[in-house]
Design a protein around this motif. Structure first.
Motif, PDB file in Angstrom:
ATOM      1  N   ILE A   1      -1.073  -4.096  -1.676  1.00  0.00           N
ATOM      2  CA  ILE A   1      -0.107  -5.014  -2.445  1.00  0.00           C
ATOM      3  C   ILE A   1       1.065  -5.386  -1.609  1.00  0.00           C
ATOM      4  O   ILE A   1       1.330  -6.447  -1.378  1.00  0.00           O
ATOM      5  CB  ILE A   1       0.254  -4.182  -3.653  1.00  0.00           C
ATOM      6  N   TRP A   2       1.723  -4.364  -0.787  1.00  0.00           N
ATOM      7  CA  TRP A   2       2.690  -4.540   0.200  1.00  0.00           C
ATOM      8  C   TRP A   2       2.304  -5.411   1.232  1.00  0.00           C
ATOM      9  O   TRP A   2       3.117  -6.351   1.700  1.00  0.00           O
ATOM     10  CB  TRP A   2       3.541  -3.230   0.633  1.00  0.00           C
ATOM     11  N   ASP A   3       1.372  -5.265   1.839  1.00  0.00           N
ATOM     12  CA  ASP A   3       0.642  -5.980   2.985  1.00  0.00           C
ATOM     13  C   ASP A   3       0.502  -7.442   2.656  1.00  0.00           C
ATOM     14  O   ASP A   3       0.932  -8.455   3.277  1.00  0.00           O
ATOM     15  CB  ASP A   3      -0.653  -5.716   3.419  1.00  0.00           C
TER      16      ASP A   3
ATOM     17  N   LEU B   1       3.584  -8.379  -9.827  1.00  0.00           N
ATOM     18  CA  LEU B   1       4.285  -7.165  -9.843  1.00  0.00           C
ATOM     19  C   LEU B   1       5.314  -7.113 -11.033  1.00  0.00           C
ATOM     20  O   LEU B   1       5.978  -8.358 -11.123  1.00  0.00           O
ATOM     21  CB  LEU B   1       5.095  -7.037  -8.458  1.00  0.00           C
ATOM     22  N   SER B   2       5.492  -6.205 -12.002  1.00  0.00           N
ATOM     23  CA  SER B   2       6.242  -5.991 -12.980  1.00  0.00           C
ATOM     24  C   SER B   2       7.276  -4.682 -12.643  1.00  0.00           C
ATOM     25  O   SER B   2       7.077  -4.102 -12.112  1.00  0.00           O
ATOM     26  CB  SER B   2       5.285  -5.798 -14.207  1.00  0.00           C
TER      27      SER B   2
ATOM     28  N   THR C   1      12.643  -3.858  -8.198  1.00  0.00           N
ATOM     29  CA  THR C   1      12.095  -2.726  -8.022  1.00  0.00           C
ATOM     30  C   THR C   1      10.763  -2.608  -8.768  1.00  0.00           C
ATOM     31  O   THR C   1      11.102  -2.667  -9.820  1.00  0.00           O
ATOM     32  CB  THR C   1      12.897  -1.494  -8.289  1.00  0.00           C
ATOM     33  N   PRO C   2       9.502  -2.564  -8.228  1.00  0.00           N
ATOM     34  CA  PRO C   2       8.367  -2.661  -8.761  1.00  0.00           C
ATOM     35  C   PRO C   2       7.948  -1.571  -9.859  1.00  0.00           C
ATOM     36  O   PRO C   2       8.139  -0.550  -9.217  1.00  0.00           O
ATOM     37  CB  PRO C   2       7.275  -2.955  -7.998  1.00  0.00           C
ATOM     38  N   GLU C   3       7.432  -1.583 -10.892  1.00  0.00           N
ATOM     39  CA  GLU C   3       6.869  -0.562 -11.605  1.00  0.00           C
ATOM     40  C   GLU C   3       5.563  -0.544 -11.893  1.00  0.00           C
ATOM     41  O   GLU C   3       4.987   0.578 -11.801  1.00  0.00           O
ATOM     42  CB  GLU C   3       7.767  -0.377 -12.991  1.00  0.00           C
ATOM     43  N   ILE C   4       4.863  -1.594 -12.000  1.00  0.00           N
ATOM     44  CA  ILE C   4       3.401  -1.855 -12.155  1.00  0.00           C
ATOM     45  C   ILE C   4       3.081  -2.952 -11.055  1.00  0.00           C
ATOM     46  O   ILE C   4       3.758  -4.029 -10.827  1.00  0.00           O
ATOM     47  CB  ILE C   4       2.844  -2.447 -13.631  1.00  0.00           C
TER      48      ILE C   4
ATOM     49  N   ARG D   1      -7.169  -4.137  -9.036  1.00  0.00           N
ATOM     50  CA  ARG D   1      -6.629  -2.618  -9.050  1.00  0.00           C
ATOM     51  C   ARG D   1      -5.287  -2.881  -9.699  1.00  0.00           C
ATOM     52  O   ARG D   1      -4.575  -3.851  -9.521  1.00  0.00           O
ATOM     53  CB  ARG D   1      -6.738  -2.078  -7.663  1.00  0.00           C
ATOM     54  N   LYS D   2      -5.061  -1.972 -10.473  1.00  0.00           N
ATOM     55  CA  LYS D   2      -3.838  -1.651 -11.027  1.00  0.00           C
ATOM     56  C   LYS D   2      -3.118  -0.314 -10.813  1.00  0.00           C
ATOM     57  O   LYS D   2      -3.907   0.554 -11.063  1.00  0.00           O
ATOM     58  CB  LYS D   2      -3.827  -2.234 -12.362  1.00  0.00           C
ATOM     59  N   ILE D   3      -1.896  -0.384 -10.277  1.00  0.00           N
ATOM     60  CA  ILE D   3      -1.466   0.792 -10.087  1.00  0.00           C
ATOM     61  C   ILE D   3       0.360   0.808 -10.630  1.00  0.00           C
ATOM     62  O   ILE D   3       0.734  -0.103 -11.085  1.00  0.00           O
ATOM     63  CB  ILE D   3      -1.051   1.265  -8.530  1.00  0.00           C
ATOM     64  N   ALA D   4       0.593   2.245 -10.686  1.00  0.00           N
ATOM     65  CA  ALA D   4       2.212   2.299 -11.233  1.00  0.00           C
ATOM     66  C   ALA D   4       2.876   2.805 -10.035  1.00  0.00           C
ATOM     67  O   ALA D   4       2.429   3.634  -9.288  1.00  0.00           O
ATOM     68  CB  ALA D   4       2.388   3.543 -12.502  1.00  0.00           C
ATOM     69  N   PHE D   5       3.959   2.270  -9.704  1.00  0.00           N
ATOM     70  CA  PHE D   5       4.838   2.449  -8.598  1.00  0.00           C
ATOM     71  C   PHE D   5       5.776   3.579  -9.090  1.00  0.00           C
ATOM     72  O   PHE D   5       6.378   3.467 -10.308  1.00  0.00           O
ATOM     73  CB  PHE D   5       5.513   1.533  -8.233  1.00  0.00           C
TER      74      PHE D   5
END
Length: 192
Positions: free
Chosen positions: A19-21, A90-91, A130-133, A166-170
């Motif tokens: 995601i960051w890339d 990004l949420s 600041t991303p959370e999801i 893919r889905k992640i929590a930051f």
């Protein structure tokens, strides 16, 4: 991949890095905010700082984004590149920063075209996301490959393998990421 060999921490870290890339390569994203109950979207130029796990935005106070965020700090950012067939959402939460030194450090010459007042002017504001999801969809970049996979799916009556999601929590506080969904196939065409 067998259930015993799946490492959710490694998968979450890999997803976060992906995601960051992706977002680091983009010069524009859509910022979605809530303005007195109405959802609004507009293109914005992100200043991505993956090492800080934040994305910055410069804007002018007259755009009233600061007032929208004061009323509801929930924000969604979307990034896409149709040529590469990837999409990111990004949420998270947005806040305004009054840090002049930070504004000066992040400032670049192209910003002067939109904000000629410069980073020291109080009408130029810095927003911090600041991303959370985070979620991304990544598929074959070649239109020929996509067309061939779609044709094969139609011919066989099976769903086309058009990529992965893919889905992640930051978690900034813990500097970790939690995978919210195992890698899965997704269709690029919605079914009614």
């Amino acid at each position: 991949m067998s259930a015993s060999s799946f490492d959710p921490h490694a998968a979450a870290s890999e997803t976060a890095n992906k995601i960051w890339d992706i977002v680091s390569e983009q010069s524009v994203c859509m910022m979605v905010t809530v303005d007195r109950g109405t959802i609004r979207a507009r293109p914005m130029a992100p200043v991505v700082r993956d090492e800080e796990s934040v994305i910055y935005f410069f804007t002018h106070r007259k755009t009233h984004k600061d007032e929208e965020i004061a009323g509801d700090d929930r924000v969604c950012l979307t990034f896409s590149d149709e040529r590469k067939n990837f999409y990111v959402s990004l949420s998270g939460a947005m806040q305004e920063s009054e840090d002049i030194a930070l504004k000066e450090r992040l400032w670049s010459l192209p910003m002067k075209a939109e904000l000629p007042e410069g980073p020291k002017d109080p009408s130029v504001i810095l927003l911090v996301f600041t991303p959370e999801i985070g979620e991304f969809w990544d598929g074959p970049a070649s239109r020929i490959v996509v067309a061939a996979k779609m044709a094969a799916a139609i011919a066989t009556g099976k769903q086309a393998d058009l990529g992965a999601s893919r889905k992640i929590a930051f978690s900034r506080r813990l500097c970790t990421h939690a995978l919210l969904s195992e890698p899965r196939l997704y269709p690029t065409i919605e079914k009614d």
